[in-house]
Design an enzyme around this catalytic site. Structure first.
Site, PDB file in Angstrom:
ATOM      1  N   CYS A   1      -6.506   6.304  -1.032  1.00 44.14           N
ATOM      2  CA  CYS A   1      -5.726   7.533  -1.245  1.00 44.14           C
ATOM      3  C   CYS A   1      -6.547   8.630  -1.903  1.00 44.14           C
ATOM      4  CB  CYS A   1      -4.494   7.224  -2.086  1.00 44.14           C
ATOM      5  SG  CYS A   1      -4.898   6.413  -3.627  1.00 44.14           S
TER       6      CYS A   1
ATOM      7  N   GLU B   1       3.572   7.715  -6.246  1.00 45.74           N
ATOM      8  CA  GLU B   1       2.107   7.804  -6.116  1.00 45.74           C
ATOM      9  C   GLU B   1       1.824   8.072  -4.645  1.00 45.74           C
ATOM     10  OE1 GLU B   1      -0.067   7.789  -8.504  1.00 45.74           O
ATOM     11  OE2 GLU B   1       1.190   7.169 -10.183  1.00 45.74           O
TER      12      GLU B   1
HETATM   13  P1  NAD Z   1       3.074   1.832   3.796  1.00 47.42           P
HETATM   14  O1  NAD Z   1       3.344   2.001   5.246  1.00 47.42           O
HETATM   15  O2  NAD Z   1       2.520   0.543   3.299  1.00 47.42           O
HETATM   16  O3  NAD Z   1       4.396   2.171   3.016  1.00 47.42           O
HETATM   17  C1  NAD Z   1       4.480   2.003   1.652  1.00 47.42           C
HETATM   18  C2  NAD Z   1       5.693   1.200   1.331  1.00 47.42           C
HETATM   19  O4  NAD Z   1       6.847   1.894   1.768  1.00 47.42           O
HETATM   20  C3  NAD Z   1       5.741  -0.171   1.994  1.00 47.42           C
HETATM   21  O5  NAD Z   1       6.055  -1.137   1.035  1.00 47.42           O
HETATM   22  C4  NAD Z   1       6.804  -0.020   3.041  1.00 47.42           C
HETATM   23  O6  NAD Z   1       7.519  -1.215   3.302  1.00 47.42           O
HETATM   24  C5  NAD Z   1       7.717   0.995   2.432  1.00 47.42           C
HETATM   25  N1  NAD Z   1       8.511   1.706   3.427  1.00 47.42           N
HETATM   26  C6  NAD Z   1       8.136   2.039   4.685  1.00 47.42           C
HETATM   27  N2  NAD Z   1       9.132   2.688   5.313  1.00 47.42           N
HETATM   28  C7  NAD Z   1      10.148   2.749   4.440  1.00 47.42           C
HETATM   29  C8  NAD Z   1      11.466   3.309   4.494  1.00 47.42           C
HETATM   30  N3  NAD Z   1      11.926   3.912   5.589  1.00 47.42           N
HETATM   31  N4  NAD Z   1      12.234   3.195   3.395  1.00 47.42           N
HETATM   32  C9  NAD Z   1      11.775   2.589   2.283  1.00 47.42           C
HETATM   33  N5  NAD Z   1      10.546   2.054   2.178  1.00 47.42           N
HETATM   34  C10 NAD Z   1       9.745   2.126   3.228  1.00 47.42           C
HETATM   35  O7  NAD Z   1       2.099   2.918   3.265  1.00 47.42           O
HETATM   36  P2  NAD Z   1       1.710   4.302   3.890  1.00 47.42           P
HETATM   37  O8  NAD Z   1       2.801   5.273   3.668  1.00 47.42           O
HETATM   38  O9  NAD Z   1       1.088   4.144   5.236  1.00 47.42           O
HETATM   39  O10 NAD Z   1       0.515   4.558   2.847  1.00 47.42           O
HETATM   40  C11 NAD Z   1      -0.430   5.506   3.084  1.00 47.42           C
HETATM   41  C12 NAD Z   1      -0.165   6.692   2.202  1.00 47.42           C
HETATM   42  O11 NAD Z   1      -0.074   6.239   0.864  1.00 47.42           O
HETATM   43  C13 NAD Z   1      -1.271   7.703   2.222  1.00 47.42           C
HETATM   44  O12 NAD Z   1      -0.705   8.977   2.211  1.00 47.42           O
HETATM   45  C14 NAD Z   1      -2.003   7.454   0.920  1.00 47.42           C
HETATM   46  O13 NAD Z   1      -2.690   8.563   0.431  1.00 47.42           O
HETATM   47  C15 NAD Z   1      -0.887   7.047   0.044  1.00 47.42           C
HETATM   48  N6  NAD Z   1      -1.388   6.217  -1.053  1.00 47.42           N
HETATM   49  C16 NAD Z   1      -1.287   6.692  -2.295  1.00 47.42           C
HETATM   50  C17 NAD Z   1      -1.780   5.957  -3.344  1.00 47.42           C
HETATM   51  C18 NAD Z   1      -1.700   6.436  -4.751  1.00 47.42           C
HETATM   52  O14 NAD Z   1      -1.946   5.624  -5.636  1.00 47.42           O
HETATM   53  N7  NAD Z   1      -1.374   7.690  -5.004  1.00 47.42           N
HETATM   54  C19 NAD Z   1      -2.364   4.723  -3.101  1.00 47.42           C
HETATM   55  C20 NAD Z   1      -2.418   4.257  -1.799  1.00 47.42           C
HETATM   56  C21 NAD Z   1      -1.908   5.006  -0.769  1.00 47.42           C
END
Ligand code: NAD
Length: 444
Positions: A237, A203
């Site tokens: 998102c 997602e």
């Molecule tokens: P985040 O930084 O919270 O990361 C998401 C998860 O990935 C966390 O649990 C984190 O611990 C894990 N993570 C981080 N680095 C990692 C690595 N190297 N290896 C494995 N896991 C790792 O979230 P983010 O990426 O800042 O979220 C923002 C993005 O998420 C935006 O692009 C947003 O559009 C998207 N988003 C999508 C949805 C959806 O439902 N489609 C919902 C919310 C956010």
């Protein structure tokens, strides 16, 4: 992992009654600890109680109710017709759980994006490891504290930590991984999953456009765009990332948008209860850099200490500037003009397939054209975000905005395998299907 694997193999999670019990326990947790959960959301994101209820606790409660109501029907094998060649017999689609699944949550809706996939995974009869986002630490800590008191520990575990912990988890062999977050980490997750041939649901995000045509009700469109954009301070998102407005109505649309901001948050959004904060310093700095990439038509106030950025409208933005190349994921809204619907469609088609697309027009023909001639994970006409409220609609991206879907029955299906089952009786066993294949048989 071993404990969960053992529980799964023991058949613990299979009965309908066990699944319902877990879901009801989760509902009880949400009800009993409502104020603590809302306080954690406020601490992580400055979320008001009303917003926290609407987009997280209330959303989850409805999700659980819908799932409990329909679960028996979803679990039931579905009979499909039997072709003559395989007659006599019966064929079924038999939904079975996948096993032990990993759910990695994001920080922006730290409860909803962690627990709604879990509702689907438990409903489908799986054991679950949850990895909340470390960027919403108050909520993550509360999850680790509360979930073990309410859910079967031998089937659900919370593992807190950052990227390193997530990567250790990804080395394990899961039966499915659902990840919510950005595309960069999405690629890491998918690569790790490939090692074990584990299927993934990703997602992700992207730049979701809002198109405002000249025949739209400008005031209502502006209010609905403002609501979708500045909810959670733009950290949604599916928030409209930018607006393509018909150039003939740009000025009245901007007036309506400014009025909407003032109506919702007053003249000083910094002191409004219902306006959130940026999740951390790093994201705050990333967003502040965007403010220089256009003309600040409205807003632009910032406060580093409070991680505050005012609802901001940018005009005169270059399409090749970072604010139009990267997902904004914050309270800054670039407004671009287009001469007509065809150019808006072309603009959208030239870019990555977005997670959401919003069209505003009084003409159902124009809206249909927008739907038919563009790609997007989800689309909503004459409003923003509202499609999330219909559990009969799947939620998920397409292309770079994600793969797979959930919500309602779609979530149950994501965490199930539809086993193809055929049952045949013994009583009819004609010789002509078996060798030797004589020329007479070949003609048959
Ligand atoms: P985040 O930084 O919270 O990361 C998401 C998860 O990935 C966390 O649990 C984190 O611990 C894990 N993570 C981080 N680095 C990692 C690595 N190297 N290896 C494995 N896991 C790792 O979230 P983010 O990426 O800042 O979220 C923002 C993005 O998420 C935006 O692009 C947003 O559009 C998207 N988003 C999508 C949805 C959806 O439902 N489609 C919902 C919310 C956010």
């Amino acid at each position: 992992m071993q404990r969960l694997r053992h529980s799964y193999v023991s058949g613990l999670t299979r009965p309908h009654s066990w699944r319902i019990k877990q879901l009801k326990q989760l509902a009880l947790l949400l009800e009993t600890h409502e104020s603590e959960l809302l306080a954690a959301l406020h601490s992580d994101l400055g979320k008001s109680a009303a917003e926290g209820w609407l987009t997280e606790l209330g959303y989850l409660t409805t999700d659980i109710e819908h799932t409990c109501k329909h679960l028996r029907k979803w679990m039931k094998p579905k009979r499909v017709s039997q072709p003559l060649m395989a007659w006599p017999g019966k064929s079924f689609l038999h939904p079975e759980p996948l096993g032990v699944v990993l759910i990695i949550g994001a920080w922006n809706y730290p409860l909803q994006l962690l627990l709604s996939p879990m509702v689907a995974a438990l409903a489908a009869g799986n054991c679950v490891i949850l990895k909340p986002s470390e960027l919403a630490p108050a909520t993550a800590d509360l999850m680790a504290k509360l979930l073990p008191d309410y859910l079967a520990n031998e089937a659900v575990q919370v593992v807190n930590g950052g990227a390193e912990v997530a990567q250790q988890l990804l080395e394990q062999k899961f039966d499915h991984i659902m990840y919510t977050g950005g595309g960069r980490v999405g690629r890491i997750v998918m690569k790790a999953a490939a090692e074990h041939l584990t299927p993934v649901t990703l997602e992700l995000g992207g730049k979701s456009p809002a198109v405002v045509l000249a025949d739209a009700d400008l005031k209502t469109s502006a209010r609905r765009i403002a609501w979708g954009k500045w909810l959670n301070a733009g950290q949604t998102c599916i928030a409209p990332d930018y607006v393509l407005v018909d150039e003939s109505v740009k000025e009245p649309f901007l007036v309506a948008l400014r009025e909407a901001i003032e109506d919702f948050f007053g003249s000083d959004p910094g002191s409004a209860d219902d306006y959130g904060r940026i999740v951390n310093e790093q994201h705050w700095q990333r967003l502040v850099a965007y403010l220089e990439q256009g003309n600040i038509h409205h807003g632009g106030e910032i406060d580093r200490q409070l991680r505050y950025i005012e609802p901001t409208i940018l005009t005169d933005v270059a399409v090749d500037s970072p604010v139009m190349q990267e997902e904004i994921f914050g309270p800054i809204l670039p407004i671009l003009t287009v001469p007509n619907l065809a150019s808006a469609i072309e603009f959208i088609r030239e870019r990555d397939k977005p997670l959401a697309l919003y069209g505003f027009s009084g003409s159902s023909r124009s809206l249909k054209q927008l739907t038919e001639q563009t790609h997007a994970g989800n689309q909503c006409s004459n409003d923003t975000l509202m499609f999330m409220l219909n559990p009969k609609l799947p939620f998920g991206g397409v292309g770079p905005s994600g793969m797979g879907r959930y919500h309602g029955k779609f979530g149950f299906d994501t965490f199930s395998h539809q086993k193809a089952v055929m049952q045949r009786p013994f009583w009819f066993d004609p010789k002509f299907r078996y060798p030797p294949y004589t020329s007479f048989k070949q003609k048959l």
